[in-house]
Design a protein around this motif. Structure first.
Motif, PDB file in Angstrom:
ATOM      1  N   SER A 154       0.839  -1.214   0.000  1.00 22.04           N
ATOM      2  CA  SER A 154       0.000   0.000   0.000  1.00 22.04           C
ATOM      3  C   SER A 154       0.871   1.261   0.000  1.00 22.04           C
ATOM      4  O   SER A 154       0.514   2.270  -0.605  1.00 22.04           O
TER       5      SER A 154
ATOM      6  N   TYR B 167      -5.420   8.701   2.279  1.00 27.16           N
ATOM      7  CA  TYR B 167      -5.278   7.707   1.210  1.00 27.16           C
ATOM      8  C   TYR B 167      -5.684   6.313   1.728  1.00 27.16           C
ATOM      9  O   TYR B 167      -6.430   5.583   1.070  1.00 27.16           O
TER      10      TYR B 167
ATOM     11  N   SER C 289      -8.853   4.059   0.406  1.00 29.68           N
ATOM     12  CA  SER C 289      -8.699   2.753  -0.233  1.00 29.68           C
ATOM     13  C   SER C 289      -9.385   1.658   0.585  1.00 29.68           C
ATOM     14  O   SER C 289      -9.869   0.677   0.034  1.00 29.68           O
TER      15      SER C 289
ATOM     16  N   SER D 258     -13.036   1.861  -0.473  1.00 34.39           N
ATOM     17  CA  SER D 258     -13.291   1.335  -1.825  1.00 34.39           C
ATOM     18  C   SER D 258     -13.133  -0.187  -1.838  1.00 34.39           C
ATOM     19  O   SER D 258     -13.752  -0.890  -2.634  1.00 34.39           O
ATOM     20  N   GLN D 259     -12.297  -0.724  -0.925  1.00 33.93           N
ATOM     21  CA  GLN D 259     -12.128  -2.180  -0.800  1.00 33.93           C
ATOM     22  C   GLN D 259     -13.436  -2.839  -0.372  1.00 33.93           C
ATOM     23  O   GLN D 259     -13.754  -3.941  -0.757  1.00 33.93           O
TER      24      GLN D 259
END
Length: 223
Positions: A24, A213, A217, A220-221
């Motif tokens: 990541s 960030y 993420s 959105s996962q």
């Protein structure tokens, strides 16, 4: 120390440069190449040592598996949030009885020896795998010297008996001749809970950008 704002690179501790947190950080670096990053692996894998490093400012943040119990006892200056749910996969060599399955269940794993040399009981991930083994009745064997991942991969390639657990987000490379298999674990899919820990009053500007960030993420996962 009084570090001029924004001069020092954003310093983030990861346990291992092959696992999801390191992946990541690379993804973050691709999106924000202008932000200087210093990715470190602290010499002591113990979580208390990592939290001390965040407290004293020698690192800006650390990735750890912070349990609910642990998050209640974090020093008041620290914050933690769970940012990566890394799905488990089984890694086997071609001779293993489960090698040709498209996916495996936790029940499929029970008769087999899951070998994880070098797992230490005084670490968060040691406690996690201990609880994981107890909860699902899976035999996790940490006995034996860890000679590093390359030796482990070679042993897996030649063995019909041992397999190991890795995260979906981790990156491992091996010679094609090993013919290793990464098999998703389903029904249910266990996840390794990576949290990020930082100091609430840390004024490093890049830290905010990185935390935002990770949180975007993570959401959105889930979608």
């Amino acid at each position: 120390g009084s570090v001029a704002l924004g001069i020092r690179a954003l310093r983030v501790d990861v346990l291992n440069r092959r696992t999801a947190p390191a992946t990541s950080l690379q993804a973050f670096h691709r999106i924000h190449p202008q932000i200087d990053l210093d990715v470190v692996t602290l010499p002591d894998a113990n979580t208390d040592a990592a939290l001390d490093a965040v407290l004293d400012g020698s690192v800006d943040a650390t990735f750890r598996a912070i349990s609910a119990t642990r998050s209640r006892t974090l020093p008041a200056e620290l914050r933690s949030t769970r940012v990566i749910d890394d799905r488990h996969q089984l890694l086997t060599g071609p001779k293993h009885p489960l090698a040709d399955k498209a996916s495996v269940s936790l029940a499929d794993l029970r008769p087999h020896r899951i070998w994880m040399p070098g797992v230490r009981s005084d670490t968060d991930w040691g406690a996690y795998y201990d609880e994981f083994g107890r909860t699902f009745g899976i035999r996790i064997d940490s006995v034996g010297t860890s000679f590093g991942v390359d030796v482990l991969l070679e042993e897996l390639a030649n063995s019909a008996l041992i397999s190991t657990l890795i995260g979906e987000g981790s990156r491992y490379l091996w010679p094609e001749s090993y013919d290793l298999r990464r098999i998703p674990i389903v029904d249910p899919t266990p996840v390794y809970p990576h949290a990020i820990v930082w100091r609430a009053d840390n004024r490093q500007p890049a830290l905010r950008v990185f935390l935002e960030y990770l949180q975007s993420s993570q959401s959105s996962q889930k979608n």
